[in-house]
Design a protein around this motif. Structure first.
Motif, short mmCIF file in Angstrom:
data_model
loop_
_atom_site.label_atom_id
_atom_site.label_comp_id
_atom_site.label_asym_id
_atom_site.label_seq_id
_atom_site.Cartn_x
_atom_site.Cartn_y
_atom_site.Cartn_z
N HIS A 137 28.50 47.77 35.96
CA HIS A 137 27.77 46.54 35.62
C HIS A 137 28.00 46.12 34.18
N GLN A 138 29.06 46.61 33.55
CA GLN A 138 29.32 46.21 32.18
C GLN A 138 29.87 44.78 32.15
N ALA A 139 29.72 44.13 31.02
CA ALA A 139 30.21 42.77 30.87
C ALA A 139 31.72 42.74 31.06
N GLY A 140 32.18 41.75 31.79
CA GLY A 140 33.62 41.54 31.95
C GLY A 140 34.26 42.23 33.13
N ILE A 141 33.52 43.05 33.89
CA ILE A 141 34.18 43.78 34.97
C ILE A 141 34.66 42.84 36.08
N LEU A 142 33.91 41.75 36.33
CA LEU A 142 34.35 40.82 37.36
C LEU A 142 35.60 40.07 36.93
N ASP A 143 35.69 39.73 35.65
CA ASP A 143 36.92 39.08 35.15
C ASP A 143 38.11 40.02 35.30
N GLN A 144 37.90 41.29 34.99
CA GLN A 144 38.98 42.27 35.13
C GLN A 144 39.39 42.42 36.60
N ALA A 145 38.39 42.46 37.48
CA ALA A 145 38.67 42.59 38.91
C ALA A 145 39.40 41.37 39.44
N ALA A 146 38.98 40.17 38.99
CA ALA A 146 39.64 38.94 39.44
C ALA A 146 41.09 38.90 38.99
N GLU A 147 41.33 39.33 37.76
CA GLU A 147 42.70 39.35 37.25
C GLU A 147 43.57 40.33 38.05
N LEU A 148 43.02 41.50 38.36
CA LEU A 148 43.76 42.49 39.13
C LEU A 148 44.03 41.99 40.55
N ALA A 149 43.02 41.38 41.18
CA ALA A 149 43.19 40.87 42.54
C ALA A 149 44.28 39.80 42.60
N ALA A 150 44.26 38.88 41.63
CA ALA A 150 45.26 37.81 41.61
C ALA A 150 46.66 38.38 41.39
N LYS A 151 46.76 39.36 40.50
CA LYS A 151 48.06 39.98 40.21
C LYS A 151 48.63 40.68 41.45
N LEU A 152 47.80 41.48 42.11
CA LEU A 152 48.28 42.23 43.27
C LEU A 152 48.56 41.32 44.46
N ALA A 153 47.74 40.25 44.62
CA ALA A 153 47.99 39.30 45.71
C ALA A 153 49.35 38.64 45.53
N ALA A 154 49.68 38.29 44.28
CA ALA A 154 50.98 37.69 44.00
C ALA A 154 52.11 38.68 44.26
#
Length: 228
Positions: A33-50
């Motif tokens: 629940h730390q700040a920024g974890i969703l941004d990190q997860a979104a970036e990882l998801a977009a990278k792997l989807a590509a």
């Protein structure tokens, strides 16, 4: 699970997965629940989807104590050891038990409900690569289905009836066919000595509360998925 993409730190963990069933997607489970974890997860998801050439990129985050009931996705479980699951009867039976003329209508039904994964399921059925599928029939044509019925052990080794594809044509709703399909699935699960079934996996498809209570279904919640 895309093990090479796992991020594990003291303040949070990201676990990416790739699904090629139905609408292919990369999904990242974000723990912490730390700040920024969703941004990190979104970036990882977009990278792997590509990387894997899929259009879907989703996030799943378990709910914290501050969450309200409307915040997440509801998962409801049926424990087969609690009480009998009677055969519901009615216009529902396994797909292979219907006459050929009725079975031939499944293709049109599957195409109409392709967004719910039924076209993919039908392809698996034709290839002989899945378990039984229950179908609801009105006036000689398929109007609803649930399946495949497949058993897998969970982490503790208990036999579990896996989640199923499920849909009823819009024009056939309001007649109790969805309830009959679910009861047929639960009856099958108990007959083959499954212990637990994940029966409703999305808030939009959860049953009426009265039916859930009557059927012995209990609820668990998890965090919302965010489409990317």
């Amino acid at each position: 699970m895309l093990t090479y993409g796992i991020v594990h730190r003291p303040d949070g963990t990201l676990i990416p997965t790739l699904s090629t069933r139905g609408r292919a997607a990369c999904k990242v489970f974000a723990y912490g629940h730390q700040a920024g974890i969703l941004d990190q997860a979104a970036e990882l998801a977009a990278k792997l989807a590509a990387e894997h050439g899929v259009a879907g990129a989703r996030l799943v985050r378990p709910l914290g104590p501050e969450a309200t009931p409307a915040d997440g996705v509801r998962i409801q479980l049926k424990d087969f050891t609690g009480r009998p699951c009677e055969d519901p009867g009615g216009p529902v039976q396994e797909f292979t038990e219907w006459p050929a003329a009725v079975r031939d209508t499944f293709d049109a039904y599957a195409q109409a409900m392709a967004a719910d994964g039924l076209a993919f399921l039908y392809a698996q059925m034709q290839a002989g690569g899945c378990g039984p599928v229950f179908t609801a029939v009105l006036e000689g044509r398929v109007v609803g289905a649930i399946g495949p019925m497949e058993i897998r052990p969970d982490a503790a080794g208990y036999r579990q009836l896996m989640p199923q594809y499920f849909a009823v044509l819009p024009e056939a709703r309001g007649r109790g066919l969805g309830r009959l399909l679910w009861r047929a699935a639960m009856h099958w699960g108990q007959c083959i000595r499954g212990r637990l079934s994940q029966v409703w996996s999305a808030a939009a498809r959860r049953p009426p509360r009265g039916h859930a209570a009557h059927s012995g279904i209990r609820s668990r919640r998890r965090g919302p998925g965010a489409d990317g």
